[in-house]
Each structure stands twice: as C-alpha cells, then as structure tokens.
Write a protein that holds these residues in place. Structure first.
Motif, short mmCIF file in Angstrom:
data_model
loop_
_atom_site.label_atom_id
_atom_site.label_comp_id
_atom_site.label_asym_id
_atom_site.label_seq_id
_atom_site.Cartn_x
_atom_site.Cartn_y
_atom_site.Cartn_z
N LEU A 111 0.83 -1.20 0.00
CA LEU A 111 0.00 0.00 0.00
C LEU A 111 0.87 1.26 0.00
O LEU A 111 0.58 2.22 -0.71
N ASP A 112 1.94 1.24 0.77
CA ASP A 112 2.84 2.39 0.86
C ASP A 112 3.72 2.45 -0.39
O ASP A 112 4.50 1.53 -0.64
N PRO A 113 3.64 3.53 -1.18
CA PRO A 113 4.45 3.61 -2.41
C PRO A 113 5.95 3.49 -2.16
O PRO A 113 6.68 3.04 -3.04
N GLY A 125 -9.54 -4.05 -1.99
CA GLY A 125 -10.41 -4.37 -3.11
C GLY A 125 -9.69 -4.99 -4.29
O GLY A 125 -10.33 -5.57 -5.18
N ASP A 126 -8.36 -4.87 -4.34
CA ASP A 126 -7.60 -5.51 -5.41
C ASP A 126 -7.69 -7.03 -5.28
O ASP A 126 -7.86 -7.58 -4.19
N VAL A 137 -7.38 -8.53 -1.54
CA VAL A 137 -6.75 -7.56 -0.65
C VAL A 137 -7.82 -6.89 0.21
O VAL A 137 -8.78 -6.33 -0.32
N VAL A 138 -7.63 -6.94 1.52
CA VAL A 138 -8.57 -6.36 2.47
C VAL A 138 -7.87 -5.23 3.22
O VAL A 138 -6.81 -5.43 3.82
N SER A 147 -1.73 -0.93 6.88
CA SER A 147 -1.94 -2.37 7.11
C SER A 147 -2.97 -2.96 6.16
O SER A 147 -4.05 -2.40 5.97
N LEU A 148 -2.61 -4.09 5.56
CA LEU A 148 -3.49 -4.86 4.69
C LEU A 148 -3.56 -6.30 5.19
O LEU A 148 -2.63 -6.80 5.81
N SER A 149 -4.67 -6.95 4.89
CA SER A 149 -4.79 -8.39 5.08
C SER A 149 -5.09 -9.03 3.74
O SER A 149 -5.54 -8.35 2.80
N PHE A 150 -4.85 -10.34 3.63
CA PHE A 150 -5.01 -11.04 2.35
C PHE A 150 -5.90 -12.26 2.54
O PHE A 150 -5.58 -13.16 3.31
N HIS A 151 -7.00 -12.26 1.80
CA HIS A 151 -7.99 -13.33 1.90
C HIS A 151 -7.73 -14.37 0.82
O HIS A 151 -7.62 -14.04 -0.36
#
Length: 277
Positions: A111-113, A125-126, A137-138, A147-151
């Motif tokens: 998420l962080d460039p 949403g990706d 991608v959540v 912070s991201l989570s991955f489903h």
C-alpha cells in the motif's frame, strides 16, 4: 505486542513451519522477541501444482532467512511471481528489496508507495491473480495506516499481518496507527469471517488461529476493556502515558511497556476525539 496469554481457537502452542492450508506454507524468520513472539511468519502461497508463487512478508533483512525462502520456492518447482507486504514495519518488509534481488527482480507490491519495487501498487479491493491463485486484498488500517490483510477464498483463510496475532494482542502504533480505524477494522473482519466462513487466520506472528470469529470477538472485547481502563486511570489522575501504562498494564511484561505506551497514546487520542477525557 502481547498483553494477553490466551486466544480462542489456538490448538497449537508452538509455531510450526510447513504447509498450513492447501495453498499456504509458513517459514519462520529467526527474529524472536517479546514484540515478534516466535519470529515473523513468512508465507508462501501457490495453487497446488502451479509453477508460480506469491510470497507475503519476506521478513527482516536477514540474508539466511531470505535465501531459505527463495530456495523453498525453487525446491517446490516454482518461481516467485510477486511479493506482497502486509505493512511497512521492518520485521515484515525490511528484507523485501534484497528478496526481490534474490528472486530475479520479482516485483514487491504494498500500500505504501515507498515500499513498492518494479510493479504496481496494492489497495483494498484488489485481487492478485497468479497461476490460478486468487488473493483478495482487504484494507485493515489501525495497527498502522498501511496495514493490509489477504484473503485466500479457496482456503477460507485470512493472512492478517500484525492486525490479528496468533498469540496475545497487537499494539496500535501511534501516531500512525489509530484506534478508531482499528476498531472499524475488527468489526469489518468479523463480518468477513461470518460472510465467507473463514476457518483459519494466518497471522504475521504466532500460530494459526482456527476460530477466526472467536479470535476477533476476543480482540473487540479486549480493546473495549483496555479503553475503559485507560479512561478510568485518566480520570483518577494518571495523565501521562507512562503513568497509565504502569497502572493499566501492570499484568504485562515490563519489556513491552514502551510499546504499550504507543497504544495508550492512541487510546487517549480516541477518548479526546469522542469528548471522554
């Protein structure tokens, strides 16, 4: 950060390397500490029989660990198609640039460039698709803003980074982390668990959780309890973060008190925003 010893749905006390679900394989970075528990979990994701893999959180800048992850992918007859980062803390992302070099310049998405390498970004949403594997991608801000989570819908599993740990609870990394966002994240994850029938949380630290809904409920209750304790301590005259930590977190290993201060600062911000202190 750990400030509780029990979580529901945690049948295995120790972290075990190897396959966890049909599409996930865990390797453990050699960086155990009070903050990182057993160490950072690096996850290798791939569709059974596929020639390409996704790596989540290659871990700290530890050459031996990074090489071991790259070799594990190669020994399975695969190549790394992309690396995904749950967030930018160095115990998860510090080795990402070197890992990209070791795997032929594979891209790093975050998420962080500032953490991205050779590819597109990553946002809520990706859907990342690699050789038949689908990773949703959540967005899960709160521990940190990125912070991201991955489903993994095919495995009914969710990779949570530091948002939900396999043992104990996590910090709100003030000032970047915000309690309001974290509470919204937990509620969203609870809804996701119910809607999709999650059966496993694959955390960034600690063992697998086999009762995702129960674990998230525990986190919500724990955060509400701590927030009430911080508010009570403040009203009783404990006004600085160190004073509140000594009063509220007396049951926590003192080695974790500096980290607990971050959570207290985030809780004080939340209480002020809602006119409670």
């Amino acid at each position: 950060m750990t400030d509780a010893s029990e979580l529901p749905g945690r049948p295995d006390e120790a972290v075990r390397e190897g396959p966890v679900t049909a599409r996930s394989f865990r390797l453990l970075a050699p960086n155990p500490s009070p903050m990182t528990l057993d160490g950072t979990n690096t996850w290798i994701l791939a569709e059974p029989g596929a020639a390409e893999a996704v790596v989540v959180d290659p871990g700290p800048a530890d050459e031996a660990h990074l090489r071991r992850v790259a070799e594990a992918v190669e020994h399975a007859g695969r190549r790394v198609a992309v690396t995904l980062l749950t967030h930018g803390h160095a115990d998860h992302s510090g080795g990402a640039a070197r890992f990209a070099e070791l795997t032929g310049g594979s891209p790093v998405r975050a998420l962080d460039p500032r953490l991205r390498l050779g590819g597109e970004g990553l946002a809520a949403g990706d859907v990342v698709r690699v050789a038949g594997l689908e990773v949703e991608v959540v967005g899960t801000p709160g521990h940190t803003s990125d912070s991201l989570s991955f489903h993994l819908p095919a495995d009914d599993a969710l990779l949570t980074g530091d948002t939900v740990l396999g043992r104990g609870t996590t910090i709100i990394a003030h000032p970047d982390g915000r309690l309001g966002e974290y509470l919204d994240t937990l509620r969203g994850l609870r809804e996701l668990a119910e809607r999709t029938g999650l059966t496993a949380v694959l955390p960034g630290h600690g063992p697998t959780l086999r009762d995702p809904g129960g674990a998230i409920d525990y986190y919500l209750v724990h955060r509400a309890k701590r927030l009430a304790e911080v508010e009570t301590a403040y009203q009783a005259g404990h006004r600085t973060a160190p004073e509140i930590v000594a009063h509220v977190y007396a049951d926590v290993d003192r080695a974790l008190w500096p980290a607990a201060e971050l959570s207290v600062l985030a809780q004080l911000d939340y209480l002020r925003e809602h006119g409670l202190v």
